[in-house]
Design a protein around this motif. Structure first.
Motif, PDB file in Angstrom:
ATOM      1  N   PHE A 225      -8.070 -16.140  -8.282  1.00  0.00           N
ATOM      2  CA  PHE A 225      -6.994 -15.513  -8.520  1.00  0.00           C
ATOM      3  C   PHE A 225      -6.135 -15.931  -9.682  1.00  0.00           C
ATOM      4  CE2 PHE A 225      -2.214 -15.645  -8.153  1.00  0.00           C
ATOM      5  CZ  PHE A 225      -1.771 -14.335  -7.785  1.00  0.00           C
ATOM      6  N   TYR A 226      -6.292 -17.101 -10.117  1.00  0.00           N
ATOM      7  CA  TYR A 226      -5.806 -17.548 -11.280  1.00  0.00           C
ATOM      8  C   TYR A 226      -6.396 -17.085 -12.654  1.00  0.00           C
ATOM      9  CZ  TYR A 226      -4.917 -21.069 -15.027  1.00  0.00           C
ATOM     10  OH  TYR A 226      -4.415 -21.498 -16.162  1.00  0.00           O
ATOM     11  N   GLN A 227      -7.724 -16.894 -12.480  1.00  0.00           N
ATOM     12  CA  GLN A 227      -8.525 -16.367 -13.639  1.00  0.00           C
ATOM     13  C   GLN A 227      -8.284 -14.944 -13.841  1.00  0.00           C
ATOM     14  OE1 GLN A 227     -10.124 -18.124 -15.814  1.00  0.00           O
ATOM     15  NE2 GLN A 227      -9.892 -19.919 -14.747  1.00  0.00           N
ATOM     16  N   ALA A 228      -8.070 -14.396 -12.617  1.00  0.00           N
ATOM     17  CA  ALA A 228      -7.830 -12.680 -12.753  1.00  0.00           C
ATOM     18  C   ALA A 228      -6.548 -12.623 -13.555  1.00  0.00           C
ATOM     19  CB  ALA A 228      -7.640 -12.024 -11.326  1.00  0.00           C
ATOM     20  N   MET A 229      -5.438 -13.366 -13.001  1.00  0.00           N
ATOM     21  CA  MET A 229      -4.047 -13.074 -13.669  1.00  0.00           C
ATOM     22  C   MET A 229      -4.161 -13.457 -15.224  1.00  0.00           C
ATOM     23  SD  MET A 229      -2.196 -12.319 -11.359  1.00  0.00           S
ATOM     24  CE  MET A 229      -3.687 -11.731 -10.482  1.00  0.00           C
ATOM     25  N   LYS A 230      -5.187 -14.378 -15.560  1.00  0.00           N
ATOM     26  CA  LYS A 230      -5.176 -14.785 -17.143  1.00  0.00           C
ATOM     27  C   LYS A 230      -5.783 -13.590 -17.845  1.00  0.00           C
ATOM     28  CE  LYS A 230      -6.760 -18.638 -18.346  1.00  0.00           C
ATOM     29  NZ  LYS A 230      -7.512 -20.037 -18.107  1.00  0.00           N
ATOM     30  N   GLN A 231      -6.844 -12.987 -17.210  1.00  0.00           N
ATOM     31  CA  GLN A 231      -7.576 -11.856 -17.604  1.00  0.00           C
ATOM     32  C   GLN A 231      -6.705 -10.791 -17.865  1.00  0.00           C
ATOM     33  OE1 GLN A 231     -11.129 -12.013 -14.968  1.00  0.00           O
ATOM     34  NE2 GLN A 231     -11.920 -10.763 -16.437  1.00  0.00           N
ATOM     35  N   LEU A 232      -5.850 -10.195 -16.997  1.00  0.00           N
ATOM     36  CA  LEU A 232      -4.850  -9.298 -17.003  1.00  0.00           C
ATOM     37  C   LEU A 232      -3.823  -9.596 -18.156  1.00  0.00           C
ATOM     38  CD1 LEU A 232      -4.037  -8.756 -13.186  1.00  0.00           C
ATOM     39  CD2 LEU A 232      -5.050  -6.896 -14.866  1.00  0.00           C
ATOM     40  N   LYS A 233      -3.372 -10.958 -18.237  1.00  0.00           N
ATOM     41  CA  LYS A 233      -2.333 -11.354 -19.490  1.00  0.00           C
ATOM     42  C   LYS A 233      -3.069 -11.032 -20.784  1.00  0.00           C
ATOM     43  CE  LYS A 233       1.628 -12.911 -20.843  1.00  0.00           C
ATOM     44  NZ  LYS A 233       2.785 -12.162 -20.659  1.00  0.00           N
ATOM     45  N   GLU A 234      -4.255 -11.348 -20.793  1.00  0.00           N
ATOM     46  CA  GLU A 234      -4.976 -11.134 -21.993  1.00  0.00           C
ATOM     47  C   GLU A 234      -5.029  -9.622 -22.515  1.00  0.00           C
ATOM     48  OE1 GLU A 234      -8.645 -13.022 -21.806  1.00  0.00           O
ATOM     49  OE2 GLU A 234      -7.895 -15.106 -21.602  1.00  0.00           O
ATOM     50  N   ILE A 235      -5.411  -8.849 -21.351  1.00  0.00           N
ATOM     51  CA  ILE A 235      -5.618  -7.029 -21.833  1.00  0.00           C
ATOM     52  C   ILE A 235      -4.116  -6.814 -21.862  1.00  0.00           C
ATOM     53  CG2 ILE A 235      -6.510  -5.319 -20.845  1.00  0.00           C
ATOM     54  CD1 ILE A 235      -8.621  -6.818 -19.316  1.00  0.00           C
ATOM     55  N   TYR A 236      -3.263  -7.126 -21.228  1.00  0.00           N
ATOM     56  CA  TYR A 236      -1.924  -6.592 -21.073  1.00  0.00           C
ATOM     57  C   TYR A 236      -0.772  -7.613 -21.557  1.00  0.00           C
ATOM     58  CZ  TYR A 236      -4.361  -2.884 -18.739  1.00  0.00           C
ATOM     59  OH  TYR A 236      -5.043  -2.006 -18.293  1.00  0.00           O
ATOM     60  N   PRO A 237      -0.765  -8.089 -22.805  1.00  0.00           N
ATOM     61  CA  PRO A 237      -0.255  -9.267 -23.361  1.00  0.00           C
ATOM     62  C   PRO A 237       1.444  -9.082 -23.181  1.00  0.00           C
ATOM     63  CG  PRO A 237      -0.879  -8.133 -25.372  1.00  0.00           C
ATOM     64  CD  PRO A 237      -1.561  -7.422 -24.022  1.00  0.00           C
ATOM     65  N   ASP A 238       2.163  -7.882 -23.078  1.00  0.00           N
ATOM     66  CA  ASP A 238       3.420  -7.645 -22.773  1.00  0.00           C
ATOM     67  C   ASP A 238       3.629  -7.471 -20.905  1.00  0.00           C
ATOM     68  OD1 ASP A 238       3.817  -7.399 -25.546  1.00  0.00           O
ATOM     69  OD2 ASP A 238       3.629  -5.239 -25.484  1.00  0.00           O
ATOM     70  N   SER A 239       2.803  -7.914 -20.396  1.00  0.00           N
ATOM     71  CA  SER A 239       2.854  -7.416 -18.846  1.00  0.00           C
ATOM     72  C   SER A 239       3.229  -9.017 -18.391  1.00  0.00           C
ATOM     73  CB  SER A 239       1.646  -7.065 -18.339  1.00  0.00           C
ATOM     74  OG  SER A 239       0.581  -7.757 -18.089  1.00  0.00           O
ATOM     75  N   TYR A 240       3.487  -8.865 -17.112  1.00  0.00           N
ATOM     76  CA  TYR A 240       3.657 -10.218 -16.311  1.00  0.00           C
ATOM     77  C   TYR A 240       2.799  -9.711 -14.887  1.00  0.00           C
ATOM     78  CZ  TYR A 240       7.271 -11.833 -19.567  1.00  0.00           C
ATOM     79  OH  TYR A 240       7.915 -12.316 -20.453  1.00  0.00           O
ATOM     80  N   PRO A 241       1.732 -10.305 -15.018  1.00  0.00           N
ATOM     81  CA  PRO A 241       0.786  -9.738 -13.895  1.00  0.00           C
ATOM     82  C   PRO A 241       1.225  -9.659 -12.366  1.00  0.00           C
ATOM     83  CG  PRO A 241      -0.578 -11.070 -15.491  1.00  0.00           C
ATOM     84  CD  PRO A 241       0.912 -10.855 -15.709  1.00  0.00           C
ATOM     85  N   TYR A 242       2.056 -10.841 -12.097  1.00  0.00           N
ATOM     86  CA  TYR A 242       2.685 -10.966 -10.968  1.00  0.00           C
ATOM     87  C   TYR A 242       3.936 -10.597 -10.643  1.00  0.00           C
ATOM     88  CZ  TYR A 242       3.367 -12.456  -5.917  1.00  0.00           C
ATOM     89  OH  TYR A 242       3.575 -12.529  -4.562  1.00  0.00           O
ATOM     90  N   ALA A 243       4.338  -9.760  -9.955  1.00  0.00           N
ATOM     91  CA  ALA A 243       5.988  -9.346  -9.730  1.00  0.00           C
ATOM     92  C   ALA A 243       6.191  -9.593  -8.092  1.00  0.00           C
ATOM     93  CB  ALA A 243       6.091  -8.062 -10.393  1.00  0.00           C
ATOM     94  N   SER A 244       7.412  -9.996  -7.858  1.00  0.00           N
ATOM     95  CA  SER A 244       8.040 -10.202  -6.634  1.00  0.00           C
ATOM     96  C   SER A 244       9.356  -9.772  -6.539  1.00  0.00           C
ATOM     97  CB  SER A 244       7.988 -11.674  -6.324  1.00  0.00           C
ATOM     98  OG  SER A 244       8.564 -11.820  -4.924  1.00  0.00           O
ATOM     99  N   LYS A 245       9.868  -9.158  -5.193  1.00  0.00           N
ATOM    100  CA  LYS A 245      11.058  -8.548  -4.761  1.00  0.00           C
ATOM    101  C   LYS A 245      11.709  -9.404  -3.767  1.00  0.00           C
ATOM    102  CE  LYS A 245       9.762  -5.078  -1.454  1.00  0.00           C
ATOM    103  NZ  LYS A 245      10.049  -6.139  -0.170  1.00  0.00           N
ATOM    104  N   THR A 246      11.047 -10.494  -3.265  1.00  0.00           N
ATOM    105  CA  THR A 246      11.480 -11.086  -1.798  1.00  0.00           C
ATOM    106  C   THR A 246      12.267 -12.295  -2.214  1.00  0.00           C
ATOM    107  OG1 THR A 246       9.263 -12.485  -2.078  1.00  0.00           O
ATOM    108  CG2 THR A 246       9.409 -10.514  -0.738  1.00  0.00           C
TER     109      THR A 246
END
Length: 549
Positions: A225-246
């Protein structure tokens, strides 16, 4: 015995806070696999005609209504009318269910429908008047017990000789229900609901379209899970891979993956130790916070994860600003429905739990928290027999499916189809309630698994299969039965501890200066918040629970 309450109870009932338990965290389901876009709680009902239902076809006196569990129909030897107070935003007089119940049981049910938003106040006024409906629900259980001890409502297990379905389910197969929901004398005043919950109703979710487009494999454990989040951040540097509303609920929601989740959170039952403990000071909780802090420090979690609104979170999850979240499974299709025209490739899918246990919470098979009660009066036996019928397979099918050949048919896949509602885009439990009087709150005492409520979409079914196939469930905690004095002692302590814990958790993650020293200070501080007294009460109740088994 009279159902007039004493003045003591008039005062108490006017002051008490109602616990109106709605169809929890469920969403509503369609007969074609669609979703009505409700939130995790029961949402607003669909619009539509409230014309009287099709009149049931005439049947012989010896008609076969299916398995009644041993009850003989009709239930009464003379015409009987009872009242049942329910929260509903529509009138159900002359609907299919009302007509069919009277035909089968001999009991005419006068549903006293009250708009959902007004039910709490109406119940309070009704109880204070002393004129109880024959059947009602929504009181705190301890208040209901005291009313029962005053003679206002029936002790259900005093009538088991005439209630074969109740006797089988709750006296023979689940005898713990009496000790967990009854009073200190072993009297049960709240009729339970059996197998309402789906197996999987919430969990982690991810944008499969984004993962696939970038060759990212869905995670299978915490590290991936951690590695997937890091990959997403590298590909989409302006994103925050995990979001929450709770909000601060994120700590409770993630806790099951660390083995410290509970419906009593932040208190949880440690199966290994056989004791109730405070999750907020355990090594497992610290490990959870450390992992969340790492995600936050590396920009893998939305900085607004504690404060974000539903609208803002929705915007992030339906664009390329966030790709992973935790929510109700109905969201899998709801988000797609919102963006499919602009982004037909959008594909939100269920993900495995995060945390060392790899498990999600187990939802209870039996729940008596609706506080469904029967007034002690001339109609007590008829009312109880009616509830027992609705607990039978025959009654279950009537309430959650309808009448085969009258308002529904089976399609080739074994799913109910409602011809009179063919023009509806969504045929869900609210549409069925408004049209036929089905699925009224507190009437679904044993929902049929073939009903629209359990008609999962392909995405939702995948979620069920992922968790069920690997049995990824945390053990269900014992259901403790606290006395009124214990509830009074616990409520303030637990509230203070929970507030303090949520504040500490948030600071620990957001503040770079928070670390080992601050953790140790927090653990020491909790002793001054009354933790020992609270846990003493929990474990005393646990000892009673074990003795009763």
């Amino acid at each position: 015995m009279s159902n007039k309450l004493t003045r003591k109870w008039v005062v108490l009932l006017l002051a008490c806070t109602m616990l109106i338990t709605l169809l929890a965290a469920c969403g509503s389901k369609s007969n074609n696999g669609g979703n009505n876009g409700a939130s995790g709680n029961a949402g607003s009902n669909n619009s539509g005609s409230n014309a009287p239902a099709t009149t049931p076809a005439t049947t012989p006196a010896a008609a076969d209504y299916g398995d009644t569990g041993g009850l003989t129909l009709p239930l009464v030897d003379k015409p009987t009318e009872i009242t049942w107070m329910v929260a509903a935003d529509f009138n159900v007089d002359n609907t299919l269910v009302v007509q069919e119940l009277e035909k089968r049981t001999g009991i005419k049910v006068k549903f006293q429908t009250v708009p959902s938003a007004q039910y709490k106040d109406k119940l309070s006024v009704t109880l204070a008047s002393g004129d109880l409906p024959d059947i009602f629900y929504g009181l705190p259980l301890n208040d209901l017990k005291e009313i029962g001890q005053e003679g206002g409502v029936a002790a259900i297990n005093d009538y088991t000789d005439m209630l074969p379905n109740f006797n089988k389910l709750y006296m023979e197969e689940n005898p713990w229900v009496i000790s967990s929901y009854g009073d200190e004398n072993g009297k049960l005043y709240s009729w339970p609901i059996y197998e309402l919950n789906r197996d999987v109703n919430h969990g982690f979710m991810y944008r499969k379209d984004i993962f696939d487009a970038n060759g990212i494999q869905p995670w299978t454990d915490t590290e991936s899970f951690y590695q997937a989040m890091k990959q997403l951040k590298e590909i989409y540097p302006d994103s925050y891979p995990y979001a929450s509303k709770t909000g601060v609920g994120i700590f409770r929601d993630w806790a099951y993956g660390w083995g410290i989740g509970s419906f009593e959170y932040p208190v949880f039952y440690n199966e290994g130790a056989g004791q109730w403990q405070l999750a907020s000071t355990t090594a497992e909780h610290k490990a959870q916070l450390d992992f969340m802090k790492t995600l936050y420090n590396e920009g893998l979690v939305d900085p607004e994860f504690i404060t974000d609104t539903t609208d803002s979170w929705t915007s992030k999850m339906t664009t390329d600003r966030s790709f992973v979240t935790w929510d109700w499974i109905g969201r899998l299709d709801l988000f797609y429905g919102q963006v499919k025209d602009a982004n037909p490739d959008y594909n939100l899918r269920y993900g495995y739990p995060v945390g060392p246990t790899g498990n999600i919470r187990t939802l209870p098979k039996v729940d008596a928290n609706f506080a469904l009660a029967v007034a002690q009066n001339k109609n007590t036996e008829a009312s109880l027999k009616l509830l027992d019928y609705l607990t039978s397979e025959s009654g279950s099918q009537l309430i959650s499916l309808g009448v085969e050949g009258v308002n529904y048919e089976w399609d080739a896949n074994g799913k109910p189809v409602y011809p009179e509602l063919a023009d509806r885009e969504v045929v869900d439990i609210f549409a069925l309630g408004e049209k036929y009087g089905m699925w009224l709150e507190s009437t679904y005492l044993r929902p049929d698994k073939r009903s629209v409520y359990f008609n999962f979409t392909e995405r939702e079914q995948e979620a069920q299969d992922m968790i069920n196939n690997d049995n990824r469930f945390e053990a269900l905690d014992p259901v403790l039965n606290f006395t009124a004095d214990e509830v009074s002692a616990i409520v303030d302590i637990k509230s203070s501890i929970q507030t303090a814990a949520e504040e500490f958790n948030t600071k620990y993650i957001l503040d770079p200066a928070f670390g080992e020293a601050q953790w140790n200070e927090w653990v020491a501080r909790t002793e001054s918040l009354g933790v020992a007294k609270m846990l003493e009460i929990y474990n005393a109740a646990q000892a009673r629970y074990e003795a009763a088994q």
